[in-house]
Design a protein around this motif. Structure first.
Motif, PDB file in Angstrom:
ATOM      1  N   SER A  79       0.813  -1.223   0.000  1.00 62.66           N
ATOM      2  CA  SER A  79       0.000   0.000   0.000  1.00 62.66           C
ATOM      3  C   SER A  79       0.844   1.270   0.000  1.00 62.66           C
ATOM      4  O   SER A  79       0.483   2.263  -0.629  1.00 62.66           O
ATOM      5  N   THR A  82       2.317   1.746  -3.531  1.00 65.95           N
ATOM      6  CA  THR A  82       1.240   2.045  -4.473  1.00 65.95           C
ATOM      7  C   THR A  82       0.781   3.484  -4.299  1.00 65.95           C
ATOM      8  O   THR A  82       0.593   4.211  -5.281  1.00 65.95           O
ATOM      9  N   ASN A  83       0.599   3.929  -3.067  1.00 63.60           N
ATOM     10  CA  ASN A  83       0.195   5.306  -2.803  1.00 63.60           C
ATOM     11  C   ASN A  83       1.263   6.283  -3.288  1.00 63.60           C
ATOM     12  O   ASN A  83       0.956   7.339  -3.844  1.00 63.60           O
ATOM     13  N   TYR A 102      -2.063  -6.740  -4.097  1.00 62.14           N
ATOM     14  CA  TYR A 102      -2.815  -5.530  -4.424  1.00 62.14           C
ATOM     15  C   TYR A 102      -4.321  -5.787  -4.376  1.00 62.14           C
ATOM     16  O   TYR A 102      -5.086  -4.942  -3.914  1.00 62.14           O
ATOM     17  N   THR A 103      -4.741  -6.941  -4.825  1.00 61.24           N
ATOM     18  CA  THR A 103      -6.172  -7.234  -4.883  1.00 61.24           C
ATOM     19  C   THR A 103      -6.776  -7.458  -3.500  1.00 61.24           C
ATOM     20  O   THR A 103      -7.942  -7.177  -3.288  1.00 61.24           O
ATOM     21  N   ASN A 105      -5.628  -6.047  -0.602  1.00 66.07           N
ATOM     22  CA  ASN A 105      -5.484  -4.898   0.289  1.00 66.07           C
ATOM     23  C   ASN A 105      -6.789  -4.148   0.506  1.00 66.07           C
ATOM     24  O   ASN A 105      -7.093  -3.722   1.615  1.00 66.07           O
ATOM     25  N   ALA A 106      -7.568  -3.962  -0.556  1.00 74.60           N
ATOM     26  CA  ALA A 106      -8.817  -3.206  -0.440  1.00 74.60           C
ATOM     27  C   ALA A 106      -9.818  -3.926   0.453  1.00 74.60           C
ATOM     28  O   ALA A 106     -10.621  -3.294   1.125  1.00 74.60           O
ATOM     29  N   LEU A 111      -7.900   2.164   2.345  1.00 69.54           N
ATOM     30  CA  LEU A 111      -6.764   2.649   1.565  1.00 69.54           C
ATOM     31  C   LEU A 111      -6.949   4.118   1.195  1.00 69.54           C
ATOM     32  O   LEU A 111      -8.081   4.573   1.023  1.00 69.54           O
ATOM     33  N   TYR A 113      -6.498   5.358  -1.565  1.00 67.19           N
ATOM     34  CA  TYR A 113      -6.770   5.405  -3.001  1.00 67.19           C
ATOM     35  C   TYR A 113      -7.844   4.377  -3.333  1.00 67.19           C
ATOM     36  O   TYR A 113      -8.105   3.455  -2.575  1.00 67.19           O
ATOM     37  N   SER A 115      -8.697   1.341  -5.372  1.00 64.75           N
ATOM     38  CA  SER A 115      -7.876   0.323  -6.033  1.00 64.75           C
ATOM     39  C   SER A 115      -8.389  -0.058  -7.421  1.00 64.75           C
ATOM     40  O   SER A 115      -7.649  -0.669  -8.191  1.00 64.75           O
TER      41      SER A 115
END
Length: 146
Positions: A79, A82-83, A102-103, A105-106, A111, A113, A115
């Motif tokens: 995260s 990515t941010n 990544y999938t 994390n949300a 987050l 952001y 995703s």
């Protein structure tokens, strides 16, 4: 002589490409890239994503003649990196190498952001199937714990 539907549609596609090709070629890439390109890897150095990004960076450097740098920004299951990449200017000089974390994390945390909306995928780089197997002892232990 008859022409199949498939060949007709392919001919239309080729005709439309040939009509737009001069405009696309005239526009060209200009002076891109005129500075180094960064690939952000939001995971620790030395892992699969890092090694893959470094191989891609090497190939891009050779083919484009401009340096491509891999920068690791690990933390919080990707995260943080990515941010960091999302806060960079959207000018084509910052790319990000995402992994399967990544999938998830949300689903696991809030987050800074979106995703789905904030990232535009370019290409699937790697695919590795995951197979897990648990012994009867492990299954009994999990049943006992939960």
């Amino acid at each position: 002589m008859t022409i199949s539907r498939r060949h007709f549609i392919a001919s239309l596609g080729a005709l439309s490409l040939s009509a737009t090709a001069p405009a696309i070629l005239a526009q060209g890439l200009g002076d891109y890239p005129n500075r180094p390109i960064k690939i952000i890897v939001p995971l620790a150095a030395g892992g699969g994503s890092d090694l893959t990004a470094r191989q891609i960076a090497k190939l891009l450097t050779e083919r484009m003649g401009s340096p491509v740098i891999v920068e690791n920004k690990p933390g919080a299951s990707g995260s943080i990196g990515t941010n960091y990449a999302l806060r960079s200017p959207a000018d084509g000089y910052t790319l990000i190498m995402l992994s399967s974390s990544y999938t998830s994390n949300a689903a696991l945390r809030e987050l800074p952001y979106d995703s789905i909306q904030d990232i535009e995928p370019i290409s699937l780089v790697n695919y590795s199937p995951l197979k897990q197997r648990a012994s009867k002892t492990t299954a009994r232990l999990l049943f006992f714990l939960f």
